[in-house]
Design a protein around this motif. Structure first.
Motif, PDB file in Angstrom:
ATOM      1  N   PRO A  95       4.484  -8.186   8.227  1.00  0.00           N
ATOM      2  CA  PRO A  95       4.435  -7.031   9.182  1.00  0.00           C
ATOM      3  C   PRO A  95       4.047  -5.909   8.000  1.00  0.00           C
ATOM      4  O   PRO A  95       3.530  -4.860   8.339  1.00  0.00           O
ATOM      5  N   ASN A  96       4.318  -5.847   6.772  1.00  0.00           N
ATOM      6  CA  ASN A  96       4.286  -4.797   6.019  1.00  0.00           C
ATOM      7  C   ASN A  96       2.879  -4.807   5.283  1.00  0.00           C
ATOM      8  O   ASN A  96       2.440  -4.069   3.763  1.00  0.00           O
ATOM      9  N   ASP A  97       2.189  -5.011   5.474  1.00  0.00           N
ATOM     10  CA  ASP A  97       1.166  -5.827   5.093  1.00  0.00           C
ATOM     11  C   ASP A  97      -0.513  -5.098   5.852  1.00  0.00           C
ATOM     12  O   ASP A  97      -1.431  -5.577   5.646  1.00  0.00           O
ATOM     13  N   ARG A  98       0.320  -3.691   6.190  1.00  0.00           N
ATOM     14  CA  ARG A  98      -0.584  -3.318   6.257  1.00  0.00           C
ATOM     15  C   ARG A  98      -0.300  -1.654   6.831  1.00  0.00           C
ATOM     16  O   ARG A  98       1.188  -1.635   6.363  1.00  0.00           O
ATOM     17  N   GLY A  99      -1.324  -0.976   7.236  1.00  0.00           N
ATOM     18  CA  GLY A  99      -0.848   0.731   7.796  1.00  0.00           C
ATOM     19  C   GLY A  99      -0.404   1.410   6.711  1.00  0.00           C
ATOM     20  O   GLY A  99      -1.027   1.518   5.547  1.00  0.00           O
ATOM     21  N   LEU A 100       0.286   2.756   6.912  1.00  0.00           N
ATOM     22  CA  LEU A 100       0.206   3.399   6.034  1.00  0.00           C
ATOM     23  C   LEU A 100       1.638   3.446   5.704  1.00  0.00           C
ATOM     24  O   LEU A 100       2.477   5.032   5.323  1.00  0.00           O
ATOM     25  N   SER A 101       2.253   3.003   5.825  1.00  0.00           N
ATOM     26  CA  SER A 101       3.754   2.987   4.682  1.00  0.00           C
ATOM     27  C   SER A 101       4.097   3.680   3.598  1.00  0.00           C
ATOM     28  O   SER A 101       2.859   3.154   3.568  1.00  0.00           O
ATOM     29  N   ALA A 102       4.996   3.993   2.994  1.00  0.00           N
ATOM     30  CA  ALA A 102       4.840   3.918   1.866  1.00  0.00           C
ATOM     31  C   ALA A 102       5.247   3.047   0.419  1.00  0.00           C
ATOM     32  O   ALA A 102       4.605   2.591  -0.543  1.00  0.00           O
ATOM     33  N   ARG A 103       5.636   2.122   1.256  1.00  0.00           N
ATOM     34  CA  ARG A 103       5.583   0.980   0.920  1.00  0.00           C
ATOM     35  C   ARG A 103       4.579  -0.020   0.732  1.00  0.00           C
ATOM     36  O   ARG A 103       3.928  -0.289  -0.244  1.00  0.00           O
ATOM     37  N   HIS A 104       3.276   0.424   1.764  1.00  0.00           N
ATOM     38  CA  HIS A 104       1.995  -0.290   2.328  1.00  0.00           C
ATOM     39  C   HIS A 104       1.362   0.201   0.672  1.00  0.00           C
ATOM     40  O   HIS A 104       0.202   0.119  -0.354  1.00  0.00           O
ATOM     41  N   ILE A 105       1.499   1.722   0.908  1.00  0.00           N
ATOM     42  CA  ILE A 105       0.545   2.748   0.106  1.00  0.00           C
ATOM     43  C   ILE A 105       0.409   2.568  -1.069  1.00  0.00           C
ATOM     44  O   ILE A 105      -0.750   2.182  -2.170  1.00  0.00           O
ATOM     45  N   ILE A 106       1.848   2.316  -2.001  1.00  0.00           N
ATOM     46  CA  ILE A 106       2.271   2.494  -3.382  1.00  0.00           C
ATOM     47  C   ILE A 106       1.576   0.798  -3.855  1.00  0.00           C
ATOM     48  O   ILE A 106       1.418   0.312  -4.891  1.00  0.00           O
ATOM     49  N   ALA A 107       1.983  -0.064  -3.468  1.00  0.00           N
ATOM     50  CA  ALA A 107       1.491  -1.690  -2.890  1.00  0.00           C
ATOM     51  C   ALA A 107      -0.049  -1.636  -3.868  1.00  0.00           C
ATOM     52  O   ALA A 107      -0.263  -2.960  -4.120  1.00  0.00           O
ATOM     53  N   SER A 108       0.100  -1.464  -2.259  1.00  0.00           N
ATOM     54  CA  SER A 108      -2.203  -1.575  -2.429  1.00  0.00           C
ATOM     55  C   SER A 108      -2.582  -1.152  -3.777  1.00  0.00           C
ATOM     56  O   SER A 108      -3.670  -1.642  -3.988  1.00  0.00           O
ATOM     57  N   CYS A 109      -2.132   0.055  -4.022  1.00  0.00           N
ATOM     58  CA  CYS A 109      -3.001   1.219  -4.887  1.00  0.00           C
ATOM     59  C   CYS A 109      -2.560  -0.429  -6.468  1.00  0.00           C
ATOM     60  O   CYS A 109      -3.684  -0.013  -6.631  1.00  0.00           O
ATOM     61  N   GLU A 110      -1.543  -0.770  -6.223  1.00  0.00           N
ATOM     62  CA  GLU A 110      -1.277  -1.175  -7.590  1.00  0.00           C
ATOM     63  C   GLU A 110      -2.323  -2.753  -7.308  1.00  0.00           C
ATOM     64  O   GLU A 110      -2.458  -2.857  -8.311  1.00  0.00           O
ATOM     65  N   ALA A 111      -2.460  -2.969  -6.142  1.00  0.00           N
ATOM     66  CA  ALA A 111      -3.084  -4.289  -5.787  1.00  0.00           C
ATOM     67  C   ALA A 111      -4.576  -3.961  -6.434  1.00  0.00           C
ATOM     68  O   ALA A 111      -5.394  -4.789  -7.388  1.00  0.00           O
ATOM     69  N   SER A 112      -4.896  -2.909  -5.923  1.00  0.00           N
ATOM     70  CA  SER A 112      -6.743  -2.794  -6.201  1.00  0.00           C
ATOM     71  C   SER A 112      -6.885  -1.727  -7.612  1.00  0.00           C
ATOM     72  O   SER A 112      -7.684  -2.420  -8.441  1.00  0.00           O
ATOM     73  N   LEU A 113      -5.843  -1.400  -8.396  1.00  0.00           N
ATOM     74  CA  LEU A 113      -5.441  -1.407 -10.081  1.00  0.00           C
ATOM     75  C   LEU A 113      -6.200  -2.209 -10.495  1.00  0.00           C
ATOM     76  O   LEU A 113      -7.267  -2.585 -11.825  1.00  0.00           O
ATOM     77  N   ARG A 114      -5.328  -3.190 -10.273  1.00  0.00           N
ATOM     78  CA  ARG A 114      -5.025  -4.392 -11.167  1.00  0.00           C
ATOM     79  C   ARG A 114      -6.510  -5.217 -10.540  1.00  0.00           C
ATOM     80  O   ARG A 114      -7.098  -6.261 -11.225  1.00  0.00           O
ATOM     81  N   ARG A 115      -6.597  -5.021  -9.117  1.00  0.00           N
ATOM     82  CA  ARG A 115      -8.246  -6.577  -9.123  1.00  0.00           C
ATOM     83  C   ARG A 115      -9.797  -5.303  -9.609  1.00  0.00           C
ATOM     84  O   ARG A 115     -10.503  -6.308  -9.982  1.00  0.00           O
ATOM     85  N   VAL A 133       3.363   5.999  11.703  1.00  0.00           N
ATOM     86  CA  VAL A 133       4.001   6.719  10.113  1.00  0.00           C
ATOM     87  C   VAL A 133       3.805   8.871  10.269  1.00  0.00           C
ATOM     88  O   VAL A 133       3.240   9.122  10.556  1.00  0.00           O
ATOM     89  N   GLY A 134       4.720   8.982   9.666  1.00  0.00           N
ATOM     90  CA  GLY A 134       4.504  10.592   9.480  1.00  0.00           C
ATOM     91  C   GLY A 134       4.162  11.114   8.428  1.00  0.00           C
ATOM     92  O   GLY A 134       4.309  10.368   7.421  1.00  0.00           O
ATOM     93  N   TRP A 135       3.014  12.450   8.591  1.00  0.00           N
ATOM     94  CA  TRP A 135       3.082  12.328   7.018  1.00  0.00           C
ATOM     95  C   TRP A 135       3.875  12.838   6.026  1.00  0.00           C
ATOM     96  O   TRP A 135       3.604  12.790   4.456  1.00  0.00           O
ATOM     97  N   GLU A 136       5.151  13.191   6.788  1.00  0.00           N
ATOM     98  CA  GLU A 136       5.960  13.658   5.098  1.00  0.00           C
ATOM     99  C   GLU A 136       5.796  11.557   4.486  1.00  0.00           C
ATOM    100  O   GLU A 136       6.066  11.819   3.376  1.00  0.00           O
ATOM    101  N   GLU A 137       5.947  10.648   5.498  1.00  0.00           N
ATOM    102  CA  GLU A 137       5.955   9.528   4.760  1.00  0.00           C
ATOM    103  C   GLU A 137       4.449   9.563   3.303  1.00  0.00           C
ATOM    104  O   GLU A 137       4.620   8.961   2.852  1.00  0.00           O
ATOM    105  N   VAL A 138       3.519  10.015   4.223  1.00  0.00           N
ATOM    106  CA  VAL A 138       2.592   9.428   3.263  1.00  0.00           C
ATOM    107  C   VAL A 138       2.271  10.073   2.561  1.00  0.00           C
ATOM    108  O   VAL A 138       1.961  10.085   1.450  1.00  0.00           O
ATOM    109  N   TRP A 139       2.522  11.952   2.126  1.00  0.00           N
ATOM    110  CA  TRP A 139       1.801  12.506   1.186  1.00  0.00           C
ATOM    111  C   TRP A 139       3.433  12.690   0.145  1.00  0.00           C
ATOM    112  O   TRP A 139       3.018  12.821  -1.198  1.00  0.00           O
ATOM    113  N   GLN A 140       4.504  12.024   0.707  1.00  0.00           N
ATOM    114  CA  GLN A 140       5.336  11.537  -0.127  1.00  0.00           C
ATOM    115  C   GLN A 140       4.843  10.113  -1.632  1.00  0.00           C
ATOM    116  O   GLN A 140       5.493  10.389  -2.283  1.00  0.00           O
TER     117      GLN A 140
END
Length: 329
Positions: A95-115, A133-140
């Motif tokens: 359920p957290n493998d998609r979207g723009l939650s802070a968790r997914h944004i940060i985890a996805s960035c790390e995965a893209s950097l590795r790839r 997802v609210g913009w406060e969470e995205v921008w954080q």
């Protein structure tokens, strides 16, 4: 025509054409994709645009992995390339493998950097808005990645005009740069962006990257290619669907291009490049010849009578121009 431009209000300069990689890993194999990137870079195309989900015909993330192998082949390339990728699509069953939650944004960035075997992403784009997802969470999350040096600029893709405004106002309240770019679909056959996306981007100093400037091949001589049996992209997807409803218009368009002695694809690209607020076009070539043909469009300036003819063939939405005037009677 200028061969490069600032990305919105930032100091980053990119070529007026960007290399899209959606065909890599499926329609274009890895050796050919590496040759395409070499050729594009040698011809002055410095922005390579991808997404974490690209390469799904092999497996999600394959295209980023292929780009990583290309960058590793000659490390000096990394300083020459403006590397852009995207986040937000479904990358796994959780359920957290998609979207723009802070968790997914940060985890996805790390995965893209590795790839991609790189320490930073020049342009990290939200692939689509996430209304949950609210913009406060995205921008954080984005501020954390920028602060760590893993992301240089943040962009969006497939946003509505009001999404751009909401995102920027939230970023402004946090004293954060916010969006450097929006990537949207825009071409002669699909002009909705003129209503609100382009005006909002101009108002906030957001650069505009255009995807599908040929409408999936519809505007690249689709009727002629189909008749000659050499259609590839124009024989499938959105191009084929649009051709069923707009064949007469496309036939008239190709006839018009013959009259002025220009290639249909180059006319379509030159038209989008001439539009106010457009920074660059994301092209999806399959061969070096496609790259060279697109670059020729940079040298094509359409005359006012030619622009009027194109408006007659592909009328803008409503009365034309930006909303709300476009739909006022």
């Amino acid at each position: 025509m200028e061969l490069s431009a600032h990305l919105g209000r930032t100091g980053l300069r990119i070529g007026r054409l960007a290399l899209g990689t959606v065909n890599f890993g499926g329609r274009v194999d890895e050796p050919e994709s590496h040759r395409l990137m070499d050729h594009a870079l040698a011809r002055g195309i410095n922005l390579v645009d991808t997404a974490d989900v690209y390469g799904w015909r092999v497996h999600k993330g394959y295209t980023e992995e292929s780009i990583g192998r290309w960058l590793a082949g000659r490390p000096a390339r990394r300083d020459e390339v403006v590397l852009a990728t995207k986040v937000g699509n479904e990358m796994g069953p959780g359920p957290n493998d998609r979207g723009l939650s802070a968790r997914h944004i940060i985890a996805s960035c790390e995965a893209s950097l590795r790839r991609m075997r790189t320490d930073w992403i020049d342009l990290y784009q939200m692939h689509r808005v996430d209304h949950a997802v609210g913009w406060e969470e995205v921008w954080q999350a984005m501020e954390q990645l920028v602060g760590q040096g893993k992301v240089r600029y943040v962009g969006s893709s497939n946003f509505a005009g009001w999404n751009l405004a909401a995102a920027q106002e939230a970023a402004r309240s946090r004293h954060f740069l916010g969006l450097a770019s929006e990537q949207c679909v825009y071409n002669l056959a699909t002009r909705y962006a003129e209503l609100e996306v382009l005006p909002a981007a101009r108002a906030y100093g957001i650069g505009v990257l255009v995807w599908s400037p040929l409408h999936g091949g519809l505007l690249g001589g689709a009727v002629r290619k189909l008749a000659e049996g050499r259609a590839v992209k124009s024989a499938q997807g959105r191009a084929l669907t649009a051709l069923k409803d707009r064949r007469e218009t496309v036939v008239a368009y190709e006839r018009f291009c013959d009259e002025i002695g220009r290639d249909p694809a180059q006319v379509a690209l030159a038209w989008v490049l001439s539009r106010p607020g457009v920074t660059a076009l994301v092209i999806g070539p399959r061969t070096p010849e496609h790259v060279d043909g697109a670059l020729d469009a940079l040298e094509l300036s359409l005359t006012e009578p030619e622009l009027v003819r194109l408006d007659a063939l592909f009328p803008p939405t409503g009365r034309g121009g930006a909303a709300p005037e476009a739909w006022n009677s």
